[in-house]
Design a protein around this motif. Structure first.
Motif, PDB file in Angstrom:
ATOM      1  N   PRO A 276      -5.135   4.718   0.250  1.00 60.46           N
ATOM      2  CA  PRO A 276      -5.225   6.063  -0.558  1.00 60.46           C
ATOM      3  C   PRO A 276      -5.890   5.482  -1.936  1.00 60.46           C
ATOM      4  N   VAL A 277      -6.886   6.506  -2.316  1.00 62.62           N
ATOM      5  CA  VAL A 277      -7.453   6.308  -3.746  1.00 62.62           C
ATOM      6  C   VAL A 277      -7.437   7.647  -4.375  1.00 62.62           C
ATOM      7  N   GLU A 278      -6.835   7.870  -5.412  1.00 56.69           N
ATOM      8  CA  GLU A 278      -6.905   9.134  -5.818  1.00 56.69           C
ATOM      9  C   GLU A 278      -8.121   9.205  -7.026  1.00 56.69           C
ATOM     10  N   VAL A 279      -8.981  10.414  -6.837  1.00 57.38           N
ATOM     11  CA  VAL A 279     -10.248  10.163  -7.529  1.00 57.38           C
ATOM     12  C   VAL A 279     -10.525  11.745  -8.429  1.00 57.38           C
TER      13      VAL A 279
ATOM     14  N   ILE B  74       0.848  -1.242  -0.054  1.00 53.64           N
ATOM     15  CA  ILE B  74      -0.146  -0.037   0.120  1.00 53.64           C
ATOM     16  C   ILE B  74       0.793   1.219  -0.122  1.00 53.64           C
ATOM     17  N   LYS B  75       0.651   2.162  -0.925  1.00 57.57           N
ATOM     18  CA  LYS B  75       1.386   3.347  -1.063  1.00 57.57           C
ATOM     19  C   LYS B  75       0.411   4.444  -1.113  1.00 57.57           C
ATOM     20  N   GLY B  76       1.085   5.797  -1.067  1.00 59.30           N
ATOM     21  CA  GLY B  76      -0.016   7.005  -1.128  1.00 59.30           C
ATOM     22  C   GLY B  76      -0.265   7.924  -0.011  1.00 59.30           C
ATOM     23  N   GLY B  77       0.533   7.486   1.271  1.00 61.00           N
ATOM     24  CA  GLY B  77       0.342   8.305   2.187  1.00 61.00           C
ATOM     25  C   GLY B  77       0.691   9.532   2.116  1.00 61.00           C
TER      26      GLY B  77
ATOM     27  N   VAL C 271      -8.645   7.511 -10.331  1.00 59.42           N
ATOM     28  CA  VAL C 271      -7.364   7.778 -11.297  1.00 59.42           C
ATOM     29  C   VAL C 271      -6.569   6.565 -10.788  1.00 59.42           C
ATOM     30  N   THR C 272      -6.220   6.144  -9.746  1.00 61.72           N
ATOM     31  CA  THR C 272      -5.302   5.025  -9.235  1.00 61.72           C
ATOM     32  C   THR C 272      -5.522   4.788  -7.762  1.00 61.72           C
ATOM     33  N   VAL C 273      -5.391   3.574  -7.406  1.00 61.79           N
ATOM     34  CA  VAL C 273      -5.655   3.116  -6.133  1.00 61.79           C
ATOM     35  C   VAL C 273      -4.249   2.762  -5.599  1.00 61.79           C
ATOM     36  N   GLY C 274      -4.094   2.862  -4.241  1.00 61.48           N
ATOM     37  CA  GLY C 274      -2.649   2.700  -3.817  1.00 61.48           C
ATOM     38  C   GLY C 274      -2.111   1.137  -3.397  1.00 61.48           C
TER      39      GLY C 274
ATOM     40  N   LEU D   3       0.701   8.697  -5.264  1.00 63.98           N
ATOM     41  CA  LEU D   3       0.529   7.264  -5.837  1.00 63.98           C
ATOM     42  C   LEU D   3       0.516   7.112  -7.230  1.00 63.98           C
ATOM     43  N   THR D   4      -0.356   8.031  -7.989  1.00 60.94           N
ATOM     44  CA  THR D   4      -0.524   7.732  -9.345  1.00 60.94           C
ATOM     45  C   THR D   4       1.211   7.875  -9.872  1.00 60.94           C
ATOM     46  N   ARG D   5       1.855   8.879  -9.871  1.00 57.01           N
ATOM     47  CA  ARG D   5       3.061   9.126 -10.594  1.00 57.01           C
ATOM     48  C   ARG D   5       3.889   8.041  -9.968  1.00 57.01           C
ATOM     49  N   GLU D   6       3.823   7.578  -8.603  1.00 55.90           N
ATOM     50  CA  GLU D   6       4.582   6.418  -8.139  1.00 55.90           C
ATOM     51  C   GLU D   6       4.461   5.185  -8.757  1.00 55.90           C
ATOM     52  N   LYS D   7       3.253   4.962  -9.382  1.00 53.45           N
ATOM     53  CA  LYS D   7       2.754   3.730  -9.994  1.00 53.45           C
ATOM     54  C   LYS D   7       3.423   3.769 -11.628  1.00 53.45           C
ATOM     55  N   ILE D   8       3.158   4.915 -12.228  1.00 53.84           N
ATOM     56  CA  ILE D   8       3.642   5.094 -13.527  1.00 53.84           C
ATOM     57  C   ILE D   8       5.295   4.793 -13.581  1.00 53.84           C
ATOM     58  N   VAL D   9       6.003   5.337 -12.530  1.00 55.84           N
ATOM     59  CA  VAL D   9       7.448   5.364 -12.660  1.00 55.84           C
ATOM     60  C   VAL D   9       7.868   3.821 -12.338  1.00 55.84           C
ATOM     61  N   ALA D  10       7.032   3.158 -11.339  1.00 54.94           N
ATOM     62  CA  ALA D  10       7.254   1.854 -11.113  1.00 54.94           C
ATOM     63  C   ALA D  10       7.064   1.027 -12.316  1.00 54.94           C
ATOM     64  N   ALA D  11       6.081   1.229 -13.171  1.00 53.77           N
ATOM     65  CA  ALA D  11       5.769   0.508 -14.128  1.00 53.77           C
ATOM     66  C   ALA D  11       6.868   0.414 -15.402  1.00 53.77           C
ATOM     67  N   LEU D  12       7.686   1.601 -15.138  1.00 54.42           N
ATOM     68  CA  LEU D  12       8.815   1.825 -16.188  1.00 54.42           C
ATOM     69  C   LEU D  12      10.260   1.082 -15.838  1.00 54.42           C
TER      70      LEU D  12
END
Length: 230
Positions: A134-137, A95-98, A204-207, A102-111
C-alpha cells in the motif's frame, strides 16, 4: 483440530497484554488482530491511562470500552505500540496498510518506545513484497507514482493499482487521500526502499515499516504464541 486463523489472531491479541503496563499511555493500531487486543485491554483489571489510536475504527472500539483516546499531538511518547501487519520478514521489517491506516500507524509507531507486532504465522515471509504494497498518495499524483513503480524503484518494478471502495469509487483514507496497491515487488532492502518511495513527489506514506520496524513479534502458530525479539 487445527486452530482457525481468527483463533490464532485472538491468541496473539491476548498475549500482547503482557507488554502493557497499567496507568500508561499506549499506541493502538488497526485491523482484525488488533480488535482482539482491544477487547483484552477492556478486560484488564487495572486500566491503562489512555491510548493514541491509528484509525477512526479503533478509536470507536476503544471509547466503547471506556478507554480515553488522546490526539497524537498531545503526547510526547508512548510506552508501547501494538499493531498487526500484512507481512513480517526475519528482521522485523513489515508491510502494513491493508486496512488503509498506514500513515497514522507510522506516526503512532514513531512515538512509541517499543513496537509489538501481533500476527498469525501466515504473515511471516522470507522477503517482503508478496502482499501488494500500500502507498498512500495525493490524488493528483496517482498517475506519476504509478509510472515510477512501473519503471522500477531500487531495481524492483511493480504494477500499482488504485484501491477502490465497495461502491467502485476510489478508496479514501481517514486523511482524505487515495491508496495505490503495488503488485509484484520483491523488497530486498526495506530501509532503502522505504526512503526511496517516500521521496517520490505525491507519496504521503509507503506501507514499508523499516525505519519504524517491530521490536517484538508475537507470532500465532499451531503450537502457541512464538515470541521473536529483533
Amino acid at each position: 483440530m487445527p486452530l482457525s486463523q481468527d483463533e490464532l489472531k485472538a491468541r496473539v491479541g491476548r498475549a500482547a497484554i503482557d507488554y502493557v503496563r497499567p496507568g500508561t499511555v499506549i499506541g493502538v493500531g488497526t485491523g482484525s488482530t488488533v480488535a482482539h487486543f482491544i477487547a483484552a485491554l477492556g478486560a484488564m483489571p487495572e486500566r491503562i491511562a489512555a491510548a493514541v489510536s491509528s484509525s477512526e475504527r479503533s478509536t470507536a472500539a476503544l471509547r466503547a470500552l471506556g478507554i480515553d483516546v488522546l490526539d497524537a499531538n498531545d503526547v510526547e511518547h508512548l510506552d508501547v505500540y501494538v499493531d498487526g501487519a500484512d507481512e513480517v520478514d526475519p528482521s522485523g521489517y513489515l508491510i502494513k496498510g491493508g486496512g488503509g491506516a498506514l500513515t497514522r500507524e507510522k506516526i503512532v509507531a514513531a512515538l512509541a518506545q517499543r513496537f509489538v507486532c501481533i500476527v498469525d504465522a501466515s504473515k511471516a515471509v522470507p522477503v517482503l513484497g508478496a502482499f501488494p504494497l500500500p502507498v498512500e498518495v495525493v490524488p493528483m499524483a496517482e498517475a506519476s507514482v504509478r509510472r515510477r513503480f512501473a519503471g522500477g524503484v531500487l531495481g524492483t518494478s511493480g504494477d500499482a493499482v488504485l484501491r477502490l471502495a465497495s461502491d467502485g469509487t476510489p478508496y479514501v483514507t481517514d486523511n482524505g487521500q487515495h491508496i495505490l496497491d503495488v503488485h509484484g515487488l520483491r523488497i530486498a532492502d526495506p530501509v532503502a526502499f522505504e526512503s526511496a518511495v517516500n521521496d517520490i513527489p505525491g507519496v504521503v506514506t509507503v506501507g514499508v515499516f523499516a525505519h519504524q520496524k517491530a521490536d517484538v513479534c508475537l507470532l500465532g502458530t499451531a503450537d502457541g504464541v512464538r515470541t521473536i525479539t529483533y
